[in-house]
Design a protein around this motif. Structure first.
Motif, short mmCIF file in Angstrom:
data_model
loop_
_atom_site.label_atom_id
_atom_site.label_comp_id
_atom_site.label_asym_id
_atom_site.label_seq_id
_atom_site.Cartn_x
_atom_site.Cartn_y
_atom_site.Cartn_z
N LYS A 41 -12.86 50.59 5.90
CA LYS A 41 -12.56 51.91 5.35
C LYS A 41 -11.21 52.42 5.85
CE LYS A 41 -17.26 53.46 4.46
NZ LYS A 41 -18.29 54.50 4.70
N GLU A 42 -10.89 52.14 7.12
CA GLU A 42 -9.58 52.55 7.64
C GLU A 42 -8.45 51.81 6.93
OE1 GLU A 42 -9.74 51.87 11.80
OE2 GLU A 42 -10.93 53.66 12.24
N THR A 43 -8.64 50.52 6.66
CA THR A 43 -7.64 49.76 5.92
C THR A 43 -7.46 50.30 4.51
OG1 THR A 43 -8.23 47.79 7.21
CG2 THR A 43 -6.97 47.45 5.18
N ALA A 44 -8.59 50.61 3.85
CA ALA A 44 -8.52 51.16 2.50
C ALA A 44 -7.80 52.51 2.49
CB ALA A 44 -9.92 51.29 1.92
N ALA A 45 -8.07 53.33 3.51
CA ALA A 45 -7.41 54.64 3.59
C ALA A 45 -5.91 54.48 3.83
CB ALA A 45 -8.03 55.47 4.70
N GLN A 46 -5.53 53.49 4.65
CA GLN A 46 -4.12 53.24 4.91
C GLN A 46 -3.41 52.76 3.66
OE1 GLN A 46 -3.47 50.49 8.10
NE2 GLN A 46 -1.24 50.67 8.04
N LEU A 47 -4.04 51.85 2.90
CA LEU A 47 -3.45 51.38 1.64
C LEU A 47 -3.31 52.51 0.63
CD1 LEU A 47 -5.29 47.95 1.22
CD2 LEU A 47 -2.90 48.31 1.86
N LYS A 48 -4.30 53.39 0.62
CA LYS A 48 -4.23 54.53 -0.30
C LYS A 48 -3.07 55.44 0.06
CE LYS A 48 -7.07 58.33 -2.04
NZ LYS A 48 -8.41 59.00 -1.94
N GLU A 49 -2.84 55.66 1.35
CA GLU A 49 -1.72 56.50 1.79
C GLU A 49 -0.39 55.85 1.46
OE1 GLU A 49 -0.12 59.96 3.32
OE2 GLU A 49 -2.22 59.46 2.90
N GLU A 50 -0.31 54.52 1.62
CA GLU A 50 0.93 53.81 1.28
C GLU A 50 1.22 53.89 -0.21
OE1 GLU A 50 0.44 49.87 2.71
OE2 GLU A 50 0.66 50.40 4.84
N ARG A 51 0.20 53.71 -1.05
CA ARG A 51 0.41 53.83 -2.50
C ARG A 51 0.82 55.24 -2.88
NH1 ARG A 51 -4.38 50.64 -2.72
NH2 ARG A 51 -5.59 52.53 -3.09
N LYS A 52 0.27 56.23 -2.19
CA LYS A 52 0.62 57.62 -2.46
C LYS A 52 2.09 57.88 -2.13
CE LYS A 52 -0.91 62.32 -1.40
NZ LYS A 52 -1.88 63.13 -0.61
N ASN A 53 2.55 57.36 -0.97
CA ASN A 53 3.95 57.53 -0.59
C ASN A 53 4.88 56.79 -1.54
OD1 ASN A 53 3.16 59.07 1.62
ND2 ASN A 53 3.07 57.30 2.99
N GLN A 54 4.45 55.59 -1.98
CA GLN A 54 5.27 54.82 -2.91
C GLN A 54 5.39 55.53 -4.25
OE1 GLN A 54 3.86 50.85 -3.55
NE2 GLN A 54 5.65 50.22 -4.73
N GLN A 55 4.30 56.11 -4.72
CA GLN A 55 4.35 56.87 -5.97
C GLN A 55 5.26 58.08 -5.85
OE1 GLN A 55 0.28 57.79 -6.88
NE2 GLN A 55 -0.21 55.70 -7.57
N LYS A 56 5.23 58.71 -4.70
CA LYS A 56 6.10 59.87 -4.47
C LYS A 56 7.57 59.45 -4.49
CE LYS A 56 6.77 63.73 -1.29
NZ LYS A 56 6.33 64.35 -0.02
N GLU A 57 7.88 58.30 -3.85
CA GLU A 57 9.25 57.79 -3.87
C GLU A 57 9.69 57.42 -5.28
OE1 GLU A 57 9.32 54.57 -1.17
OE2 GLU A 57 9.07 55.80 0.64
N ASN A 58 8.80 56.83 -6.06
CA ASN A 58 9.13 56.46 -7.43
C ASN A 58 9.42 57.69 -8.28
OD1 ASN A 58 8.80 53.76 -6.84
ND2 ASN A 58 6.68 53.69 -7.54
N VAL A 59 8.64 58.74 -8.05
CA VAL A 59 8.88 59.98 -8.81
C VAL A 59 10.23 60.58 -8.46
CG1 VAL A 59 8.09 62.37 -9.09
CG2 VAL A 59 6.44 60.51 -9.12
N GLU A 60 10.58 60.59 -7.17
CA GLU A 60 11.87 61.12 -6.75
C GLU A 60 13.02 60.28 -7.29
OE1 GLU A 60 12.48 63.87 -5.23
OE2 GLU A 60 10.38 64.45 -4.91
N ARG A 61 12.83 58.95 -7.28
CA ARG A 61 13.89 58.05 -7.78
C ARG A 61 14.11 58.26 -9.28
NH1 ARG A 61 13.28 53.40 -10.20
NH2 ARG A 61 11.11 53.19 -9.48
#
Length: 281
Positions: free
Chosen positions: A225-245
């Motif tokens: 569950k901790e790994t899944a939560a970490q991957l979810k946070e990474e995808r969230k940050n990546q999506q945020k960077e893509n939106v800004e780009r």
């Protein structure tokens, strides 16, 4: 939240504390609706005024194991809290009883109406005192005919007799003995605690009656569950960077459009906002 669900095997009752949990899941082994309880009584009574105040909640045999204590707290918090120091006795019109049976491992849910009457007097005197309307005495010579002499028609020994600390209605006065009766309102439920979850319908399973996991299995689930939560946070940050780009690329395209159309001043302002140095001509 109170949630009822049913499968081909059984019906379930969930209680979830908002907004972050925990969540209690119980299996309904048997139940009876309020109308079924009233139909089984000779003189059912359910005044609408008794629902204007929250009921008293009585828990029995919920000590010992941790999951039972947590289940008791969750079920108790379904009803509004009552301040025992400031509550008025006249507002205590209902009681909810939650009794845990250790042999069957089930919780019995009952809902009663509380009534009080003066103790040690006949039933007709009680009616005379408690009713607002005067009795019909047209066929009687005097009040003694209505009261039926000195014979007493009081409750049996099974009734609970208490001394009230406050006035309760017009007939039950403080410091006087009154008889307390409970009349069932319904519904009835016979519940079994199946699962306790840490969050709102999700999260770590704190207790499960059918699944027993070892310490290693629990550690693996926590790590997963901790790994899944970490991957979810990474995808969230990546999506945020893509939106800004993409937003920045859109602004650049807009600036190039102004520059191509001769709007040098507007293009320079756009480049300054985007932090792009102007090329020397």
């Amino acid at each position: 939240f109170l949630m009822f669900s049913a499968t081909n095997e059984a019906s379930y009752f969930k209680v979830a504390a908002c907004p972050r949990g925990p969540t209690l899941t119980t299996k309904i082994h048997s139940y009876a609706l309020a109308r079924d309880v009233a139909a089984a009584q000779d003189r059912p009574s359910c005044p609408p005024a008794i629902f204007k105040s929250p009921p008293l909640v009585v828990l029995n045999n919920f000590g010992g194991e941790k999951h039972l204590k947590l289940a008791g707290v969750i079920l108790q918090n379904v009803f509004p809290p009552i301040n025992v120091r400031s509550v008025k006795l006249a507002t205590c019109r209902r009681v909810v009883l939650l009794d845990y049976d250790k042999e069957s491992n089930r919780i019995l849910f009952r809902h009663f109406q509380i009534t009080a009457a003066p103790s040690g007097v006949s039933r007709r005197i009680k009616r005379l005192v408690m009713k607002r309307e005067a009795p019909n005495l047209r066929t009687m010579n005097d009040i003694s005919d209505y009261l039926g002499g000195a014979a007493s028609d009081s409750e049996g020994e099974e009734s609970a007799k208490v001394v009230l600390a406050q006035d309760l209605g017009t007939a039950n006065k403080a410091a006087q003995q009154s008889t307390i009766r409970l009349q069932e309102l319904g519904p009835r439920m016979e519940l079994e605690v199946v699962k306790l979850e840490e969050k709102l319908c999700e999260g770590a399973v704190l207790y499960h009656s059918y699944v027993d996991k070892s310490a290693d299995e629990v550690a693996q689930l926590v790590e997963k569950k901790e790994t899944a939560a970490q991957l979810k946070e990474e995808r969230k940050n990546q999506q945020k960077e893509n939106v800004e780009r993409k937003k920045k690329e859109a602004e650049m395209a807009k600036a190039q459009h102004y520059l191509a159309s001769g709007g040098k001043r507007k293009a320079a302002e756009m480049k300054k906002i985007l932090g792009i140095e102007e090329e020397e001509e």
